[in-house]
Scaffold this motif. Structure first.
Motif, PDB file in Angstrom:
ATOM      1  N   SER A  34      16.052   5.207  -5.064  1.00  0.00           N
ATOM      2  CA  SER A  34      15.140   4.353  -3.707  1.00  0.00           C
ATOM      3  C   SER A  34      14.373   3.061  -4.702  1.00  0.00           C
ATOM      4  O   SER A  34      13.831   3.476  -5.902  1.00  0.00           O
ATOM      5  N   ARG A  35      14.195   2.100  -3.670  1.00  0.00           N
ATOM      6  CA  ARG A  35      13.145   1.264  -3.491  1.00  0.00           C
ATOM      7  C   ARG A  35      12.554   1.705  -4.544  1.00  0.00           C
ATOM      8  O   ARG A  35      11.728   0.955  -4.917  1.00  0.00           O
ATOM      9  N   HIS A  36      11.121   2.347  -3.379  1.00  0.00           N
ATOM     10  CA  HIS A  36      10.307   2.995  -4.784  1.00  0.00           C
ATOM     11  C   HIS A  36       9.463   2.994  -5.681  1.00  0.00           C
ATOM     12  O   HIS A  36       9.223   2.407  -6.572  1.00  0.00           O
ATOM     13  N   TYR A  37      10.791   4.090  -6.290  1.00  0.00           N
ATOM     14  CA  TYR A  37      10.781   4.732  -7.085  1.00  0.00           C
ATOM     15  C   TYR A  37      10.893   3.668  -8.845  1.00  0.00           C
ATOM     16  O   TYR A  37      10.195   3.447  -9.261  1.00  0.00           O
ATOM     17  N   VAL A  38      12.254   2.467  -7.932  1.00  0.00           N
ATOM     18  CA  VAL A  38      12.121   1.734  -8.225  1.00  0.00           C
ATOM     19  C   VAL A  38      11.480   0.461  -8.993  1.00  0.00           C
ATOM     20  O   VAL A  38      10.790   0.141  -9.995  1.00  0.00           O
TER      21      VAL A  38
END
Length: 76
Positions: free
Chosen positions: A31-35
């Motif tokens: 996910s973008r948030h995790y990245v």
């Protein structure tokens, strides 16, 4: 270091481009948030540089890590 960290660094190194968390997320299946969170950690370890707001590139230190010249214990 996580498997995601390795994938992010590999994607940056293979592309030789300045990339956003969104583009990295699409290409690494995270996910973008995790990245974005992992990029913060990688930046603290000096493995990536933030070039501009939301744009990142791998550093020489990041390349050295991928080439096995740095152990993950050396990054803490």
């Amino acid at each position: 270091m996580t498997q995601a960290d390795d994938r992010i660094l590999e994607t940056l190194a293979d592309s030789d481009l300045v990339l956003s968390p969104r583009v990295l997320a699409v290409n690494t299946d995270y996910s973008r948030h995790y990245v974005s969170a992992r990029l913060g950690e990688l930046r603290d370890a000096e493995l990536v540089d933030r070039v501009d707001d939301g744009l990142y590139r791998i550093t020489d230190r990041g390349c050295a890590y991928l080439e096995g010249e740095l152990d993950s214990d050396d990054l803490e």
